[in-house]
Scaffold this motif. Structure first.
Motif, PDB file in Angstrom:
ATOM      1  N   LEU A 159      16.594  -3.062  -5.676  1.00  0.00           N
ATOM      2  CA  LEU A 159      15.334  -3.681  -5.744  1.00  0.00           C
ATOM      3  C   LEU A 159      14.084  -2.904  -5.527  1.00  0.00           C
ATOM      4  N   VAL A 160      14.286  -2.874  -3.936  1.00  0.00           N
ATOM      5  CA  VAL A 160      13.105  -2.067  -3.690  1.00  0.00           C
ATOM      6  C   VAL A 160      12.259  -0.976  -3.810  1.00  0.00           C
ATOM      7  N   THR A 161      13.177  -0.110  -4.056  1.00  0.00           N
ATOM      8  CA  THR A 161      12.926   1.046  -5.119  1.00  0.00           C
ATOM      9  C   THR A 161      12.233   0.586  -5.741  1.00  0.00           C
ATOM     10  N   ALA A 162      12.756   0.135  -7.605  1.00  0.00           N
ATOM     11  CA  ALA A 162      12.327  -0.681  -8.121  1.00  0.00           C
ATOM     12  C   ALA A 162      11.281  -1.305  -8.375  1.00  0.00           C
ATOM     13  N   GLY A 163      10.583  -2.147  -7.108  1.00  0.00           N
ATOM     14  CA  GLY A 163       9.335  -2.345  -7.465  1.00  0.00           C
ATOM     15  C   GLY A 163       8.241  -1.174  -6.574  1.00  0.00           C
ATOM     16  N   TYR A 164       8.720  -0.742  -6.036  1.00  0.00           N
ATOM     17  CA  TYR A 164       7.491   0.790  -5.026  1.00  0.00           C
ATOM     18  C   TYR A 164       7.673   1.539  -6.715  1.00  0.00           C
ATOM     19  N   VAL A 165       8.745   1.940  -7.857  1.00  0.00           N
ATOM     20  CA  VAL A 165       8.306   2.332  -8.555  1.00  0.00           C
ATOM     21  C   VAL A 165       7.352   1.870  -9.857  1.00  0.00           C
ATOM     22  N   LEU A 166       7.164   0.459  -9.533  1.00  0.00           N
ATOM     23  CA  LEU A 166       6.497   0.059 -10.657  1.00  0.00           C
ATOM     24  C   LEU A 166       5.269  -0.396 -10.197  1.00  0.00           C
ATOM     25  N   MET A 167       4.743  -0.341  -9.222  1.00  0.00           N
ATOM     26  CA  MET A 167       3.533  -0.283  -7.891  1.00  0.00           C
ATOM     27  C   MET A 167       2.867   0.930  -8.340  1.00  0.00           C
ATOM     28  N   GLY A 168       3.932   1.971  -8.263  1.00  0.00           N
ATOM     29  CA  GLY A 168       3.494   3.149  -8.160  1.00  0.00           C
ATOM     30  C   GLY A 168       2.666   3.462  -9.887  1.00  0.00           C
ATOM     31  N   ALA A 169       3.594   2.888 -11.022  1.00  0.00           N
ATOM     32  CA  ALA A 169       3.464   3.473 -12.412  1.00  0.00           C
ATOM     33  C   ALA A 169       2.230   2.144 -12.338  1.00  0.00           C
ATOM     34  N   GLU A 209      -5.834   8.829 -16.871  1.00  0.00           N
ATOM     35  CA  GLU A 209      -6.186   8.958 -18.195  1.00  0.00           C
ATOM     36  C   GLU A 209      -4.797   9.355 -19.067  1.00  0.00           C
ATOM     37  N   ASP A 210      -5.181   9.292 -20.694  1.00  0.00           N
ATOM     38  CA  ASP A 210      -4.666   9.660 -22.119  1.00  0.00           C
ATOM     39  C   ASP A 210      -3.263   9.484 -22.043  1.00  0.00           C
ATOM     40  N   ALA A 211      -2.459  11.389 -21.323  1.00  0.00           N
ATOM     41  CA  ALA A 211      -1.125  11.235 -21.536  1.00  0.00           C
ATOM     42  C   ALA A 211      -0.260  10.567 -20.483  1.00  0.00           C
ATOM     43  N   LEU A 212      -1.172  10.916 -19.145  1.00  0.00           N
ATOM     44  CA  LEU A 212      -0.472  10.692 -18.123  1.00  0.00           C
ATOM     45  C   LEU A 212      -0.587   9.280 -18.028  1.00  0.00           C
ATOM     46  N   GLN A 213      -1.698   8.480 -18.244  1.00  0.00           N
ATOM     47  CA  GLN A 213      -1.730   7.650 -18.565  1.00  0.00           C
ATOM     48  C   GLN A 213      -0.296   6.660 -19.439  1.00  0.00           C
ATOM     49  N   ARG A 214      -0.395   6.769 -20.711  1.00  0.00           N
ATOM     50  CA  ARG A 214       0.516   6.571 -21.632  1.00  0.00           C
ATOM     51  C   ARG A 214       1.573   6.817 -21.026  1.00  0.00           C
ATOM     52  N   ARG A 215       2.209   7.714 -20.592  1.00  0.00           N
ATOM     53  CA  ARG A 215       3.519   7.979 -19.852  1.00  0.00           C
ATOM     54  C   ARG A 215       3.616   6.652 -18.353  1.00  0.00           C
ATOM     55  N   ALA A 216       2.939   6.648 -17.721  1.00  0.00           N
ATOM     56  CA  ALA A 216       3.180   5.720 -16.945  1.00  0.00           C
ATOM     57  C   ALA A 216       2.768   4.440 -17.025  1.00  0.00           C
ATOM     58  N   VAL A 217       2.290   3.525 -18.224  1.00  0.00           N
ATOM     59  CA  VAL A 217       2.949   2.184 -19.166  1.00  0.00           C
ATOM     60  C   VAL A 217       4.333   2.669 -19.550  1.00  0.00           C
ATOM     61  N   GLY A 218       4.999   3.406 -20.366  1.00  0.00           N
ATOM     62  CA  GLY A 218       6.227   3.888 -19.854  1.00  0.00           C
ATOM     63  C   GLY A 218       6.735   3.287 -19.115  1.00  0.00           C
ATOM     64  N   TRP A 219       6.736   4.467 -17.870  1.00  0.00           N
ATOM     65  CA  TRP A 219       7.402   4.547 -16.783  1.00  0.00           C
ATOM     66  C   TRP A 219       7.172   2.249 -16.312  1.00  0.00           C
ATOM     67  N   ALA A 220       6.331   2.294 -16.234  1.00  0.00           N
ATOM     68  CA  ALA A 220       5.878   0.642 -15.316  1.00  0.00           C
ATOM     69  C   ALA A 220       7.195   0.211 -16.358  1.00  0.00           C
ATOM     70  N   ARG A 221       7.235  -0.025 -17.231  1.00  0.00           N
ATOM     71  CA  ARG A 221       8.408  -1.132 -18.302  1.00  0.00           C
ATOM     72  C   ARG A 221       9.312  -1.252 -17.739  1.00  0.00           C
ATOM     73  N   LEU A 280       0.500  -1.258  -0.229  1.00  0.00           N
ATOM     74  CA  LEU A 280       0.120   0.530  -0.007  1.00  0.00           C
ATOM     75  C   LEU A 280       0.602   1.029  -0.070  1.00  0.00           C
ATOM     76  N   ASP A 281       1.490   1.198   1.284  1.00  0.00           N
ATOM     77  CA  ASP A 281       2.197   2.446   0.871  1.00  0.00           C
ATOM     78  C   ASP A 281       3.507   2.292  -0.413  1.00  0.00           C
ATOM     79  N   GLY A 282       3.993   1.511  -0.478  1.00  0.00           N
ATOM     80  CA  GLY A 282       4.806   1.276  -1.860  1.00  0.00           C
ATOM     81  C   GLY A 282       4.239   1.970  -3.138  1.00  0.00           C
ATOM     82  N   TYR A 283       3.149   1.625  -3.839  1.00  0.00           N
ATOM     83  CA  TYR A 283       2.591   1.909  -4.483  1.00  0.00           C
ATOM     84  C   TYR A 283       2.321   4.315  -4.349  1.00  0.00           C
TER      85      TYR A 283
END
Lengths: 440, 337
Positions: free
Chosen positions: B163-173, B181-193, B30-33
């Motif tokens: 590792l944990v930092t990357a995991g948190y970023v993944l969940m946040g993204a 939605e829209d542009a921000l959502q598309r960027r979030a997909v890129g961050w997640a990758r 929860l706090d991870g995201y």
């Protein structure tokens, strides 16, 4: 430096910083509820203006209270492992119940209260406000139950140097708990009364003539005027309770060295721990005994009965005088202000400036009061059970010193930012109301 | 025999060990995201930042409370372990707390100060989140080796922090994929990758370092015949990671279909990793130093807390669900009125 002293300073710094914010949120939650309900009854916009203005202050105070509270929950382990090792069976459940019944409640519904105004039905938003206020008060209940138990432990037995619970009702409602709870809740009410009065007086001085400011000032000063006599009575009863259970603390508050009948009330003195006497004392004969024992010739026990087992005298003595002195100033200000407002409807500018100067008087009195009671318990951490020195962690002094400096710097920055933000928010709110007034 | 076990209270420490583990896991998710969103807020463009922070605004406070509960239960149920862990981690804990302080207050200050000062608090929000994430991962790394001294175990802990930092970023993204939605959502997909493969790199580095510092963990993980069963976990993680990779390649889909899925997958990966970690040191409460049964507090006190927890937890779950329902759907900028 001695890690023990550094750890004590660090804990004192943390708890001093922390208590500033719950002292605001406990009573401010109920004040917000009052504004909300007034609006629902009267449909007058001024109450919603007050509600939203003080909601911002509530949110800011709440987040500072949360982060400093989290700090404290870690410090039990990092600096004072002996505390939980000895009395963990008592302290543990009380802390756990605080988190389970109060922390989650207030944290979850705070989100609904702050950001849910347009998302939920009005009754539900009011309900969230009730739950947040109830949560902060419940949190105070558990914490003060534990704190009081550390002053007047009851309902337990010691087995192999570890405290075990015997009677939970006796533990929670230990002898000093009802007094301390009432005294602290009233302190919160007064802190909020003067905080609100100070900020609204500031807005009035900046030219804000809105009805919200007038009504808010009237509420705040009336609240202060009603609570302060109650607080004086509660404080007096708390003192009598202290005489029974912690006579050495009471003796330090009065800087009374010898047990005597007809003890004086000392207005001013420089207590000297080395010579075990007071210098330059100004005393009123017999008044001390009269206040504490209700008898001008009643016996009050002196510090010399507790040699080596009593707290440092000067800090307790002086903190007590700061607290009482601030309380007296609050009495004068609240009664004068309330009388003026109810009689004439306005306050003179010099008086408004006085209220601004007293914006944080509740903090001063509350912190001073905490110093009286907490320093007054030394050298004990849990009265008669565990000495502070036996609970401290074996952490190198440099580590404690380093983190202490870091905490102090951060607290100074945050406190400055907090105070500056309150007055900035006050100016911004006045500007917003002025624009709305002009456009309607 | 089971009746005897219950009457004697010997099961209590294990119940508490479970509750602590659960609280810590819930906290990390929860706090991870939240922390992940905080880290990503640095890369926001213009008004995106308000939208991102708006998506976590109503939740972060309650999310952080799981940490207080987890540490609080550890304090209550295993005072010896609590003292030992926290005195060993004295400095990183202090660093994490300073991070938590800045992260928490920046939420409120950033919108309550004059415009020219807002950026200062935005920066404090990012740096606070970063310090918390890295120090938490570092502490888990230190904990896993039983606070072993030496350069190798420090390196291991630093890898774990990454590792944990990357995991948190993944969940946040992934949270942002769901909530925006829209542009921000598309960027979030890129961050997640990016975060997904950074996490894989962190996991490989930590695993490679593990045999040098924590031989006991290593032996445990590769003992026969448990390994056949245990192999299922890394295999499942790898499968999930690949599904995630291809899913992120396809998102966002028309009608916002499957926007919930990256978050669910990332939570699953986190849960798998967490269970694997716990397995590697059970029945110790501090790896190699202290067993669960050796560290427990008095059964009477534990019983009274457990009763309270049993009554309160369902209520808590209920109102948490209510809060998430109230703020369901795409996030908007926050306002009090």
């Amino acid at each position: 430096m001695d890690p023990f002293i550094l750890s004590r300073i660090q804990f004192a710094a943390n708890i001093t910083f922390h208590i500033l914010f719950p002292t605001i949120t406990i009573a401010l939650g109920w004040l917000l509820l009052f504004f909300k309900l007034r609006f629902q009854v009267t449909r007058d916009e001024r109450w919603m203006d007050l509600y939203f203005f003080f909601t911002k202050i509530f949110a800011l105070s709440f987040s500072l209270g949360v982060v400093s509270g989290v700090t404290m929950s870690f410090q039990f382990g990092t600096n004072w492992p002996g505390f939980m090792n000895t009395v963990g069976n008592i302290a543990g459940p009380l802390l756990a119940y605080e988190v389970l019944t109060a922390f989650f409640l207030e944290a979850t519904f705070l989100g609904v209260m702050l950001f849910g105004f347009r998302r939920v039905k009005p009754w539900m938003h009011t309900g969230a406000t009730v739950l947040v206020a109830a949560g902060t008060t419940l949190s105070a209940f558990w914490i003060l139950a534990l704190n009081s138990w550390m002053h007047t432990p009851a309902g337990f037995k010691m087995v192999d140097g570890v405290a075990h619970a015997v009677d939970w009702q006796a533990i929670i409602f230990n002898p000093s708990m009802p007094y301390r709870l009432v005294h602290t809740l009233l302190a919160s009410g007064l802190t909020v009364a003067f905080l609100a009065a100070g900020l609204l007086a500031y807005r009035r001085l900046k030219g804000d003539r809105s009805p919200a400011v007038s009504s808010g000032l009237r509420c705040a000063l009336t609240l202060g005027a009603v609570l302060i006599p109650l607080q004086i009575i509660a404080g007096d009863l708390h003192g009598v309770n202290t005489r029974e259970y912690q006579p050495q603390k009471l003796a330090a508050m009065d800087a009374l060295w010898e047990t005597q009948r007809g003890a004086p009330l000392t207005l001013f003195a420089l207590p000297d721990m080395e010579a075990r006497t007071n210098h330059h004392a100004i005393e009123i004969p017999k008044l001390g005994s009269l206040i504490i024992t209700r008898d001008p010739d009643g016996e009050v026990r002196g510090l010399n009965e507790f040699k080596g087992e009593h707290p440092p005298v000067a800090p307790v003595f002086w903190s007590f005088r700061v607290m009482v002195g601030t309380g007296m100033a609050m009495l004068a200000a609240a009664w004068t202000g309330a009388w003026w407002l109810w009689r004439r409807g306005t306050l003179p500018d010099w008086f408004l400036r006085g209220l601004v100067a007293m914006t944080f008087s509740g903090w001063v009195a509350t912190v001073a009061g905490w110093y009286v009671t907490e320093i007054g318990r030394q050298p004990w951490l849990v009265q008669g059970v565990l000495k502070a020195r036996d609970a401290v962690a074996a952490v190198p002094g440099e580590h404690v010193g380093l983190t202490l400096v870091a905490y102090l710097v951060v607290y100074a920055v945050l406190l400055t930012a907090f105070v500056a933000s309150l007055f900035y928010l006050a100016r911004k709110e006045s500007a917003r109301l002025a624009v709305r007034e002009a456009s309607s | 025999m089971i009746g005897e076990l219950f009457a004697s209270g010997e099961w209590l420490p294990f119940a508490f060990a479970f509750l602590i583990g659960l609280s810590m896991l819930l906290y990390a998710i929860l706090d991870g995201y939240d922390l992940g969103v905080g880290l990503l807020s640095r890369f926001a463009r213009g008004p995106e930042r308000d939208r991102m922070i708006g998506s976590i605004g109503p939740f972060w406070d309650a999310n952080e409370t799981w940490l207080v509960l987890g540490v609080g239960l550890l304090l209550v149920a295993f005072p010896k372990a609590h003292g030992d862990i926290l005195t060993h981690l004295y400095l990183p804990v202090a660093v994490m707390i300073l991070g938590l302080i800045f992260r928490g207050v920046s939420f409120d200050f950033r919108k309550k100060v004059p415009a020219e000062q807002q950026d200062r608090w935005n920066r404090a929000f990012f740096w606070g989140s970063l310090v918390v994430a890295v120090s938490q991962g570092y502490m888990v790394g230190r904990f896993m080796t039983g606070f072993q001294e030496g350069a190798a175990s420090q390196v291991f802990a630093v890898f774990f922090g990454a590792l944990v930092t990357a995991g948190y970023v993944l969940m946040g993204a992934c949270w942002l994929v769901l909530k925006t939605e829209d542009a921000l959502q598309r960027r979030a997909v890129g961050w997640a990758r990016i975060a997904l493969w950074s996490m894989v790199a962190g996991a490989i580095l930590s695993s490679a370092a593990a045999p040098f510092v924590a031989t006991r963990i290593y032996d445990r993980m590769f003992a026969f015949p448990e390994i056949t069963l245990l192999l299922a976990m890394p295999l499942a993680s790898i499968t999930l990671t690949l599904i995630m990779h291809f899913l992120l390649g396809a998102l966002p889909l028309p009608g916002d279909r499957l926007a919930w899925m990256p978050l669910s997958l990332s939570v699953l990966i986190f849960v798998l990793g967490f269970v694997g970690l716990v397995y590697s040191f059970y029945p110790y409460i501090i790896p190699g130093r202290l067993r669960i049964v050796e560290a427990a507090a008095s059964p009477d006190s534990l019983r009274i807390i457990l009763w309270g927890a049993a009554v309160v937890m369902p209520v808590l779950a209920g109102y948490t669900a209510l809060a998430y329902r109230i703020f369901a759907g795409k996030a908007h900028d926050l306002s009090y009125d």
